[in-house]
Scaffold this active site. Structure first.
Site, short mmCIF file in Angstrom:
data_model
loop_
_atom_site.label_atom_id
_atom_site.label_comp_id
_atom_site.label_asym_id
_atom_site.label_seq_id
_atom_site.Cartn_x
_atom_site.Cartn_y
_atom_site.Cartn_z
N ARG A 16 53.34 9.10 -45.16
CA ARG A 16 53.64 7.70 -44.83
C ARG A 16 54.89 7.23 -45.59
NH1 ARG A 16 54.72 2.99 -47.34
NH2 ARG A 16 53.21 3.56 -48.95
N ASP A 17 54.74 6.92 -46.85
CA ASP A 17 55.89 6.45 -47.64
C ASP A 17 57.00 7.50 -47.60
OD1 ASP A 17 57.58 5.32 -49.56
OD2 ASP A 17 55.93 4.65 -50.81
N HIS A 208 52.01 3.66 -58.59
CA HIS A 208 52.77 4.15 -57.41
C HIS A 208 54.24 4.00 -57.80
CE1 HIS A 208 53.52 4.19 -52.88
NE2 HIS A 208 54.67 3.72 -53.35
N HIS A 210 58.14 4.98 -57.69
CA HIS A 210 59.32 5.62 -57.12
C HIS A 210 60.17 6.11 -58.30
CE1 HIS A 210 58.81 4.68 -52.77
NE2 HIS A 210 57.88 3.90 -53.30
N CYS A 241 61.54 2.67 -49.30
CA CYS A 241 61.07 1.55 -48.48
C CYS A 241 62.28 0.97 -47.75
CB CYS A 241 60.41 0.49 -49.36
SG CYS A 241 59.86 -0.93 -48.39
N ASN A 250 59.36 8.66 -53.95
CA ASN A 250 58.28 8.56 -54.93
C ASN A 250 58.37 9.73 -55.90
OD1 ASN A 250 55.99 6.56 -53.82
ND2 ASN A 250 57.10 7.50 -52.13
P1 HMG Z 1 56.18 -10.69 -38.07
O1 HMG Z 1 57.40 -10.62 -37.20
O2 HMG Z 1 56.10 -11.80 -39.08
O3 HMG Z 1 54.80 -10.70 -37.26
O4 HMG Z 1 56.04 -9.29 -38.81
P2 HMG Z 1 54.34 -11.23 -35.89
O5 HMG Z 1 52.86 -11.35 -36.01
O6 HMG Z 1 55.16 -12.42 -35.46
O7 HMG Z 1 54.65 -10.01 -34.88
C1 HMG Z 1 55.96 -9.64 -34.50
C2 HMG Z 1 55.89 -8.43 -33.57
O8 HMG Z 1 55.30 -7.32 -34.26
C3 HMG Z 1 55.00 -8.66 -32.33
O9 HMG Z 1 55.53 -7.83 -31.30
C4 HMG Z 1 53.68 -8.11 -32.76
O10 HMG Z 1 52.89 -7.68 -31.69
C5 HMG Z 1 54.12 -6.89 -33.59
P3 HMG Z 1 56.53 -8.40 -30.18
O11 HMG Z 1 55.80 -9.53 -29.56
O12 HMG Z 1 57.77 -8.84 -30.93
O13 HMG Z 1 56.77 -7.23 -29.31
N1 HMG Z 1 53.13 -6.55 -34.60
C6 HMG Z 1 52.61 -5.33 -34.75
N2 HMG Z 1 52.82 -4.18 -34.09
C7 HMG Z 1 52.10 -3.11 -34.50
N3 HMG Z 1 51.23 -3.13 -35.53
C8 HMG Z 1 51.02 -4.26 -36.22
C9 HMG Z 1 51.73 -5.41 -35.84
N4 HMG Z 1 51.75 -6.68 -36.30
C10 HMG Z 1 52.61 -7.37 -35.54
N5 HMG Z 1 50.18 -4.28 -37.25
C11 HMG Z 1 54.76 -7.57 -39.88
C12 HMG Z 1 55.01 -9.06 -39.74
C13 HMG Z 1 53.91 -7.35 -41.11
C14 HMG Z 1 54.07 -7.04 -38.65
C15 HMG Z 1 56.13 -6.87 -40.04
O14 HMG Z 1 56.82 -7.53 -41.04
C16 HMG Z 1 56.02 -5.41 -40.37
O15 HMG Z 1 55.48 -4.61 -39.61
N6 HMG Z 1 56.59 -5.00 -41.52
C17 HMG Z 1 56.62 -3.61 -41.88
C18 HMG Z 1 56.32 -3.50 -43.32
C19 HMG Z 1 56.31 -2.04 -43.75
O16 HMG Z 1 55.70 -1.20 -43.09
N7 HMG Z 1 57.00 -1.77 -44.86
C20 HMG Z 1 56.99 -0.47 -45.43
C21 HMG Z 1 55.64 -0.16 -46.01
S1 HMG Z 1 55.29 -1.03 -47.52
C22 HMG Z 1 55.94 0.01 -48.74
O17 HMG Z 1 56.57 0.99 -48.43
C23 HMG Z 1 55.64 -0.32 -50.17
C24 HMG Z 1 54.59 0.61 -50.79
O18 HMG Z 1 54.94 1.97 -50.63
C25 HMG Z 1 54.46 0.27 -52.27
C26 HMG Z 1 55.81 0.25 -52.99
O19 HMG Z 1 56.43 1.31 -53.13
O20 HMG Z 1 56.23 -0.83 -53.36
C27 HMG Z 1 53.22 0.40 -50.14
MG MG Z 2 56.24 3.05 -51.97
#
Ligand code: HMG
Ligand code: MG
Length: 309
Positions: A16-17, A208, A210, A241, A250
């Site tokens: 994933r990450d 976690h 990086h 990210c 990571n």
């Molecule tokens: P938004 O635009 O505020 O949400 O995004 P929305 O509810 O208005 O939805 C917008 C569109 O996204 C819509 O589609 C929804 O259907 C779709 P459209 O009508 O435009 O075609 N949608 C989804 N589609 C699939 N699955 C879903 C989903 N939810 C809404 N669950 C949202 C808010 C959270 C969805 C968006 O900001 C998002 O997906 N962000 C991605 C965040 C992400 O994955 N980041 C990377 C992972 S986190 C990370 O790496 C950190 C970590 O490793 C720890 C660290 O290292 O810090 C964990």
């Molecule tokens: Mg991460």
């Protein structure tokens, strides 16, 4: 003399990450083979994908397929990221064993990553948490930017501890304290983890980290000194990210394994198989692993190098 834990739990985040930031779409069958190899090496907890918006993170768009096609092992927990109810529904349909909710200690990062404030992220969690409890789905919560923000805001240990406390109060079994941009150093890591440990049980804390500045192993040592033995890591040091400028991979799982083995800390994971897995995925990506241990052990294990293709 400091006493360290005798066992540690690795949460492997490579599928994933590790892959979410790759520019080229990785074929689903390669991700599935990666997951199989990780499990064969002895991994018992891993992130298989993320039910997030495919417009925001295109690389995770095949998570539904991954969850359908996994050859599951009973003793393994296959986790997915779920930012909202839509993601939770995907997790349930995909028979995920657990989910990761994610928020941050940085307001600016949260806005960039999930388009809402820290308070709003907790509002979004509420229905997901209710549904997870009703479905007996265990959940972890990740707190990004716990050791620094890519946007220059000051992040204090008290701020991190307060978000971790709120997240734990929801019923999460674990809070993953994340150094999203790999800027932490051991004394700061200790201060942050001590502040968190004042609010939630040590057993419920994971790290976690990086490895952008090469500090992750030293910071893991600081965590182990506090009795924290739950570590997220990514095979071959893959990762990053898309919404954290400058974030690289990571800490590499094989680097963590080598260090823990040297300290007599058991993970149940086979180092040679992990190193082979690092070279497998690196071969596909066409670049060597960033892991020092993977490079150092390549010849010893007679691993063919196909990373230049
Ligand atoms: P938004 O635009 O505020 O949400 O995004 P929305 O509810 O208005 O939805 C917008 C569109 O996204 C819509 O589609 C929804 O259907 C779709 P459209 O009508 O435009 O075609 N949608 C989804 N589609 C699939 N699955 C879903 C989903 N939810 C809404 N669950 C949202 C808010 C959270 C969805 C968006 O900001 C998002 O997906 N962000 C991605 C965040 C992400 O994955 N980041 C990377 C992972 S986190 C990370 O790496 C950190 C970590 O490793 C720890 C660290 O290292 O810090 C964990
Ligand atoms: Mg991460």
């Amino acid at each position: 003399m400091t006493s360290f834990p005798t066992i540690a739990r690795i949460f492997e985040v490579g599928a994933r990450d590790g892959l979410q930031n790759e520019k080229e779409q990785i074929p689903t069958n390669i991700k599935l083979e990666l997951i199989d190899r990780l499990v064969d090496a002895g991994v018992t907890a891993l992130e298989a994908g993320a039910f997030v918006s495919p417009k925001w993170v295109p690389q995770m768009a095949d998570t539904k397929d991954i969850m359908e096609k996994l050859s599951r092992k009973e003793a393994v927990s296959y986790a997915v990221l779920t930012p909202n109810m839509k993601g939770f529904d995907g997790a349930v349909a995909g028979n995920a064993d657990e989910i990761l909710l994610f928020t941050a200690a940085s307001e600016q990062f949260n806005q960039k990553n999930i388009n809402c404030s820290i308070d709003e992220s907790f509002e979004r969690f509420a229905p997901v948490v209710d549904a997870a409890k009703a479905a007996n789905m265990p959940f972890r919560v990740s707190v990004s930017c716990s050791l620094g923000s890519p946007f220059g805001e000051e992040i204090t240990p008290a701020q991190v501890a307060s978000v971790a406390k709120r997240a734990y109060a929801l019923g999460a079994y674990e809070i993953s304290i994340a150094d999203t941009i790999g800027v932490g150093t051991p004394v700061l890591t200790r201060q942050v983890l001590e502040a968190v440990a004042n609010e939630i049980p040590v057993d419920a804390i994971s790290v976690h980290l990086h490895d952008t500045y090469g500090q992750a192993l030293a910071n893991i040592l600081a965590a182990l000194e506090l009795g924290i033995n739950k570590i997220d890591s990514s095979v071959a040091g893959l990762g990053g990210c898309p919404y954290a400028p400058g974030a690289t991979g990571n800490v590499a799982t094989e680097d963590v394994l080598y260090m823990l083995e040297g300290m007599g800390i058991d993970t149940g994971i086979d180092l040679e198989k992990m190193v082979r897995t690092a070279w497998f995925i690196s071969g596909f990506l066409g670049r060597p692993p960033v892991s020092s241990v993977a490079k150092a052990l390549k010849n010893k294990f007679n691993i063919d190098d196909s990373t230049s293709c």
